[in-house]
Design a protein around this motif. Structure first.
Motif, short mmCIF file in Angstrom:
data_model
loop_
_atom_site.label_atom_id
_atom_site.label_comp_id
_atom_site.label_asym_id
_atom_site.label_seq_id
_atom_site.Cartn_x
_atom_site.Cartn_y
_atom_site.Cartn_z
N GLU A 54 1.02 -1.09 -0.11
CA GLU A 54 -0.15 -0.07 -0.08
C GLU A 54 0.86 1.33 0.13
O GLU A 54 0.53 2.19 -0.68
N PHE A 55 2.04 1.06 0.83
CA PHE A 55 2.72 2.34 0.85
C PHE A 55 3.26 2.78 -0.69
O PHE A 55 3.56 3.89 -0.81
N CYS A 62 0.40 3.47 -3.22
CA CYS A 62 -0.54 4.63 -2.96
C CYS A 62 0.27 6.04 -2.31
O CYS A 62 -0.24 6.83 -2.65
N VAL A 63 1.48 5.72 -2.02
CA VAL A 63 2.05 7.09 -1.15
C VAL A 63 3.32 7.06 -2.35
O VAL A 63 3.44 8.28 -2.65
N LEU A 64 4.12 6.22 -2.53
CA LEU A 64 5.30 6.53 -3.24
C LEU A 64 5.01 6.44 -4.85
O LEU A 64 5.78 6.88 -5.67
N GLN A 65 4.04 5.74 -5.28
CA GLN A 65 3.51 5.85 -6.54
C GLN A 65 4.48 5.19 -7.59
O GLN A 65 4.64 5.72 -8.66
#
Length: 221
Positions: free
Chosen positions: A100-101, A104-107
């Protein structure tokens, strides 16, 4: 009274000193050359080229396999490079959290599931788990990779040499299928922001193979 055991008194003391010696070589030889790179990563943050989901096996180093520099790969390692199905609940999901990280965050623009030859987790899945691997390893493998074992045994006997290699590749395919159960993975794949890839590294000869569209694994030229 027995004296407390100190780390230096343990049998692993020499091995620990070897690690410290490695660190000193890093500080003396590698850090000066890579200092600006680390400083830029600290200043600008990480923007990895890919998320690599690999086995925890000490013989398989994704950074070395891909000759990657610090900051280029976001690496998640677990037993047998497995991705569990999407299941957002109150349990602990280390692999899913890292996924998820990264997505969704680092893409990250791509995910690589990297299997390998001579995987101990796969061997145990096919032939039975040792007594010391019952609390977590057996449920992890049986709970996620049962489909890979089933697909393998439909083709070859469990005690054959071919079964090990076949099941190692099936775990890669299974993890790729499970990735698509995560809605934020599936949506990004659908709109082209994210691509999924499978690979397998043979520690016996150093050859990396990639999963082709026809389901076969072909050596990377």
């Amino acid at each position: 009274m027995t004296e407390p055991t100190t780390p230096d008194a343990l049998s692993g003391g020499t091995a620990l000193e070897d690690l410290f010696s490695g660190y000193r070589r890093f500080r003396d030889e590698i850090w000066p050359e890579r200092r600006r790179l680390f400083e830029s990563l600290a200043r600008d943050g990480q923007h990895p080229k890919a998320l690599v989901i690999s086995c925890s096996d000490s013989r398989v180093d994704p950074g070395m396999v891909f000759n990657a520099a610090p900051g280029e790969l976001f690496i998640v390692r677990n037993v047998a490079n497995l991705v569990p199905p999407y299941k957002p609940d109150g349990d602990y999901h280390g692999t899913s959290a890292a996924l998820e990280f990264a997505v969704c965050v680092l893409q990250v623009p791509r995910i690589i599931v990297l299997g390998h030859a001579m995987c101990g987790g796969v061997q145990a899945l096919l032939r039975g788990f040792p007594a010391g691997a019952q609390d977590f390893v057996a449920p992890w493998m049986n709970g996620i990779a049962a489909e890979a074992r089933q697909r393998t045994l439909q083709c070859v006997p469990a005690d054959s040499a071919e079964a090990q290699a076949t099941c190692e590749l099936e775990t890669v395919k299974l993890s790729l299928r499970n990735l698509m159960t995560f809605p934020w993975v599936a949506s990004r794949v659908a709109d082209g922001r994210l691509t999924l890839h499978g690979g397998s590294f043979d520690i016996r000869n150093g050859v990396l193979s990639r999963l082709a569209e026809d389901g076969s694994f072909v050596p990377v030229g």
